[in-house]
Scaffold this active site. Structure first.
Site, PDB file in Angstrom:
ATOM      1  N   LYS A   2       0.924  -1.110   0.070  1.00 37.28           N
ATOM      2  CA  LYS A   2       0.228   0.032  -0.080  1.00 37.28           C
ATOM      3  C   LYS A   2       0.937   1.293   0.216  1.00 37.28           C
ATOM      4  O   LYS A   2       1.917   1.246   0.183  1.00 37.28           O
ATOM      5  CB  LYS A   2      -0.985   0.016   1.107  1.00 37.28           C
ATOM      6  CG  LYS A   2      -0.315   0.277   2.656  1.00 37.28           C
ATOM      7  CD  LYS A   2       0.170   1.300   3.285  1.00 37.28           C
ATOM      8  CE  LYS A   2       0.832   1.400   4.512  1.00 37.28           C
ATOM      9  NZ  LYS A   2       1.562   2.491   4.882  1.00 37.28           N
ATOM     10  N   ASP A  29      -1.934  -1.059  10.402  1.00 42.14           N
ATOM     11  CA  ASP A  29      -2.323  -0.995   9.051  1.00 42.14           C
ATOM     12  C   ASP A  29      -2.458  -2.153   8.677  1.00 42.14           C
ATOM     13  O   ASP A  29      -1.845  -2.551   7.249  1.00 42.14           O
ATOM     14  CB  ASP A  29      -1.164  -0.284   8.327  1.00 42.14           C
ATOM     15  CG  ASP A  29       0.239  -0.501   8.490  1.00 42.14           C
ATOM     16  OD1 ASP A  29       0.455  -1.573   9.211  1.00 42.14           O
ATOM     17  OD2 ASP A  29       0.959   0.221   8.021  1.00 42.14           O
TER      18      ASP A  29
HETATM   19  O1  C5P Z   1       0.032  -0.479  15.104  1.00 38.14           O
HETATM   20  P1  C5P Z   1       1.648  -0.560  14.605  1.00 38.14           P
HETATM   21  O2  C5P Z   1       2.125  -1.708  15.089  1.00 38.14           O
HETATM   22  O3  C5P Z   1       1.750  -0.408  13.275  1.00 38.14           O
HETATM   23  O4  C5P Z   1       2.249   0.799  15.506  1.00 38.14           O
HETATM   24  C1  C5P Z   1       3.597   0.608  15.359  1.00 38.14           C
HETATM   25  C2  C5P Z   1       3.816   1.693  16.497  1.00 38.14           C
HETATM   26  O5  C5P Z   1       3.715   3.225  15.826  1.00 38.14           O
HETATM   27  C3  C5P Z   1       3.116   1.872  17.675  1.00 38.14           C
HETATM   28  O6  C5P Z   1       3.743   1.157  19.027  1.00 38.14           O
HETATM   29  C4  C5P Z   1       3.169   3.425  18.141  1.00 38.14           C
HETATM   30  O7  C5P Z   1       4.285   3.625  18.709  1.00 38.14           O
HETATM   31  C5  C5P Z   1       3.096   4.044  16.979  1.00 38.14           C
HETATM   32  N1  C5P Z   1       1.905   4.427  16.416  1.00 38.14           N
HETATM   33  C6  C5P Z   1       1.252   5.502  16.801  1.00 38.14           C
HETATM   34  N2  C5P Z   1      -0.179   5.638  16.261  1.00 38.14           N
HETATM   35  C7  C5P Z   1      -0.582   5.064  15.465  1.00 38.14           C
HETATM   36  C8  C5P Z   1       0.006   3.938  14.817  1.00 38.14           C
HETATM   37  C9  C5P Z   1       1.024   3.650  15.505  1.00 38.14           C
HETATM   38  O8  C5P Z   1       1.579   6.160  17.663  1.00 38.14           O
HETATM   39  N3  C5P Z   1      -1.947   5.484  14.985  1.00 38.14           N
END
Ligand code: C5P
Length: 318
Positions: free
Chosen positions: A10, A136
């Site tokens: 994506k 995502d």
């Molecule tokens: O959800 P994901 O594993 O992709 O997120 C990785 C990191 O990115 C999270 O631990 C967080 O620190 C940050 N994040 C965030 N806000 C989001 C998505 C991700 O702060 N909406």
């Protein structure tokens, strides 16, 4: 039974970061767009128990830190299923962040697992499990052009942008997503951003334009116009404001894409992948050649509508 599927990538057509929430995540708004670059995932369920990850790329983790492992563990429990799940990951996508490679891998592993077991989760359970593994992942259960809200895991199908040539540039730079969010917090600490509301209004305005039946402007290609309408709303990726000052090379890659004729170019997610959308394949190929010449890996692909995403999804089953 085993199922072989394509795990597409994506890009983010605009990404707006809001305040950090009590759970540590950030509220955000983004438009996801699936593209044709993909890995190949093969899932089979054998006698025994446990999870085995096999890959042609040594950078792919084989343990419980792999997103495919995480989703399989949860899905096997939710489905009350037994067996030894073997997931083969043929990595073709660049490993640079921003393209959702590992997230897409997990979602197709889940779908492949369901098919192999001949057991289905409900749509709600699928989305819940996907969102638990990462923000995502759920977008890959929809495909095409998608609105992402909350922490990005709440997804809504948008009217599809027509398929367009796209250049993906993957500079050899690793950007940490949690650090990029933290840098955004520092940047906006003194002046909290109200961009979330603005972004939502931009998307609503675009949607109302799309469905109002206003005739397509003369002199523009049909594929180009909905994208131009979206770009004109002012969508941009907030991560550029914290990532570009740290890695000026990424800003330069964006400039090269723009100078080479991209209708729209941007960082994808927190990077380091960038993309440019083009009017035609030959301009896209020239842009990719220009990037390669200056030492930036670049590939030409296309965006995928929802129908194309699901139509090209399955490779084989046996
Ligand atoms: O959800 P994901 O594993 O992709 O997120 C990785 C990191 O990115 C999270 O631990 C967080 O620190 C940050 N994040 C965030 N806000 C989001 C998505 C991700 O702060 N909406």
């Amino acid at each position: 039974m085993s199922l072989t599927v394509r795990s597409f990538a994506k890009i983010n057509l605009g990404l707006c970061i809001g305040p950090s929430r009590p759970d540590g995540f950030h509220e955000l708004r983004t438009v996801y767009q699936t593209i044709a670059l993909h890995d190949i995932i093969r899932v089979s369920v054998k006698r025994g128990k446990g999870i085995e990850i096999v890959s042609n790329d040594e950078r792919v983790p084989r343990d419980a830190s792999n997103t495919c492992w995480k989703i399989t563990e949860r899905a096997m429990a939710a489905l009350k299923a037994q067996g030894r799940v073997v997931i083969e990951i043929e990595k073709k996508l660049p490993v640079q962040g921003g393209l959702g490679g590992a997230s897409g891998n997990a979602v197709v592993a889940l779908i492949g697992l369901e098919e192999s077991l001949k057991k289905r989760l409900t749509g709600q359970e699928r989305l819940r499990i996907a969102a638990e593994v990462g923000s995502d992942l759920p977008l890959f259960l929809v495909g095409g052009t998608i609105l992402g809200v909350a922490r990005g895991e709440e997804v809504y199908p948008l009217p599809d942008l027509p398929s367009m040539p796209c250049v993906i540039a993957t500079p050899e730079i690793g950007v940490s997503t949690p650090k990029a969010f933290a840098d955004w917090d520092k940047l906006t600490a003194a002046h909290p951003s109200d961009r979330i509301e603005t972004f939502s209004r931009m998307i609503s305005a675009w949607l109302s334009g799309q469905s109002s039946g206003v005739p397509v402007k003369q002199g523009r290609g049909r594929a180009e116009t909905p994208l131009l309408d979206l770009v004109r709303t002012g969508i941009e990726n907030d991560f550029e404001r914290v990532v570009f000052p740290q890695y000026p090379e990424l800003r330069e890659v964006k400039s090269v894409l723009e100078q080479a004729g991209a209708i729209y170019a941007s960082l994808s997610g927190s990077g380091s992948a960038l993309y440019g959308l083009f009017r035609n394949r030959s301009t896209a190929e020239k842009a990719a050649a220009k990037l390669s010449k200056r030492g930036t890996p670049a590939a030409v692909t296309t965006t995928l509508t929802r129908q194309q995403y699901w139509g090209k999804f399955q490779v084989s089953s046996f």
